[in-house]
Design an enzyme around this catalytic site. Structure first.
Site, PDB file in Angstrom:
ATOM      1  N   HIS A   1      -1.222   3.188  -2.044  1.00  0.00           N
ATOM      2  CA  HIS A   1      -0.057   3.814  -1.414  1.00  0.00           C
ATOM      3  C   HIS A   1      -0.189   3.838   0.108  1.00  0.00           C
ATOM      4  CE1 HIS A   1       3.594   6.105  -1.083  1.00  0.00           C
ATOM      5  NE2 HIS A   1       2.975   6.778  -0.127  1.00  0.00           N
TER       6      HIS A   1
ATOM      7  N   ASP B   1       2.384   2.300   2.886  1.00  0.00           N
ATOM      8  CA  ASP B   1       2.899   2.925   4.110  1.00  0.00           C
ATOM      9  C   ASP B   1       2.707   2.013   5.319  1.00  0.00           C
ATOM     10  OD1 ASP B   1       3.796   5.224   2.875  1.00  0.00           O
ATOM     11  OD2 ASP B   1       2.035   6.430   3.392  1.00  0.00           O
TER      12      ASP B   1
ATOM     13  N   HIS C   1       9.160   3.840   2.426  1.00  0.00           N
ATOM     14  CA  HIS C   1       9.032   3.203   1.119  1.00  0.00           C
ATOM     15  C   HIS C   1      10.070   2.114   0.912  1.00  0.00           C
ATOM     16  CE1 HIS C   1       7.034   7.198  -0.364  1.00  0.00           C
ATOM     17  NE2 HIS C   1       6.292   6.532   0.509  1.00  0.00           N
TER      18      HIS C   1
ATOM     19  N   HIS D   1       0.603   7.442   9.457  1.00  0.00           N
ATOM     20  CA  HIS D   1       1.821   6.960  10.101  1.00  0.00           C
ATOM     21  C   HIS D   1       1.667   6.846  11.623  1.00  0.00           C
ATOM     22  CE1 HIS D   1       4.224   6.859   6.501  1.00  0.00           C
ATOM     23  NE2 HIS D   1       3.930   8.119   6.223  1.00  0.00           N
TER      24      HIS D   1
END
Length: 281
Positions: A238, A242, A80, A265
């Site tokens: 969001h 990422d 973040h 991720h």
């Protein structure tokens, strides 16, 4: 150049108190300074060791950096603040961390982006691609396509958990270099968990410092428990956040069209590695 700014709070996975002081530099890239030691925010420091046994057999839930031994994760949940730095164009800074994990705040990048919004963008040469790059895992994929020097790049994310998911299919997009759009439209989007996921994490000792009123927990009806959406497509925003944070491990802007579908991720990191291999080959 703005003065250093400090953000205090609690780590999501460790529940440990922490603070982060962002200190812009004129050169030297992005790096976390922990106990007097600088750990570069780079792919070479990316840790693949789970931060908790509960994550041993599932994809990583955060982006963590290893210390000099290259093994144990030392700086946790970096994505973040790295997204905030990339989103406003801060590519040279010391991120001084007191504690093992970056403060989670409300699970977004807003507190970091607001803290550094008045800096001047770093004069850093962007990465340019000469050919498309794609990484996939089943139905999940993330791809980077070349953009001409005079072309405006676009980054997008498509979230699709399939039929029956309480979170509906949705998408989000951002134009790199648009600082105001990042600060106002991407940075505020918060991390989220489904109710069953949050309950499972609490059962093994995680998320102990937080309840649904602090961090988004989505009930079976698709609505946040004791909370409210900031955007109709907050989940997709969001996930795009990422992507921005994970690709920031490349150390400079990526002037390309990025399109992510269902990626997390792991795929984000794989694309970053593919880009790094591309520019060094």
């Amino acid at each position: 150049m703005t003065d250093a700014t400090r953000i205090a709070g609690t780590g999501l996975f460790t529940s440990a108190p922490s603070s982060l002081t962002i200190r812009p530099r004129t050169d030297g890239g992005l790096g976390f300074v922990q106990a007097g030691e600088r750990i570069e925010a780079s792919l070479s420091r990316l840790s693949r060791i789970p931060i908790h046994p509960a994550f041993a057999h599932i994809p990583p839930r955060s982006t963590n950096l290893a210390g000099p031994d290259g093994q144990a994760p030392r700086v946790l949940t970096t994505e973040h603040v790295l997204a905030a730095c990339a989103g406003v164009g801060l590519w040279c800074a010391d991120l001084e961390l007191a504690g093992p994990e970056v403060p989670i705040d409300a699970g977004s990048a807003r507190v970091f982006a607001e803290a550094i919004r008045d800096i001047d963008p770093s004069a850093v040469e962007p990465i340019r691609l000469s050919e498309p790059l794609t990484v996939t895992d089943g139905a999940a994929r993330i791809e980077a396509s070349p953009a001409a020097a005079d072309e405006t790049p676009s980054w997008s994310y498509c979230l699709d958990y399939g039929e029956g998911s309480p979170i509906p299919k949705q998408s989000a997009a951002w134009t790199p270099g648009d600082r105001d759009a990042f600060i106002n439209e991407i940075a505020p989007a918060r991390t989220f968990s489904l109710r069953a996921e949050a309950e499972a994490m609490k059962a093994v000792g995680l998320f102990q410092a937080f309840g649904p009123e602090q961090l988004l927990v989505i009930d079976d009806d698709g609505q946040p428990i004791d909370n409210a959406w900031r955007f109709d497509n907050e989940s997709a925003r969001h996930k795009l956040l990422d992507v921005i944070g994970d690709l920031a491990l490349l150390g400079r802007p990526v002037h390309a069209h990025i399109r992510a579908v269902r990626s997390g991720h792991t795929l984000n990191h794989q694309l970053a590695m593919a880009i790094a291999d591309h520019i060094t080959s």
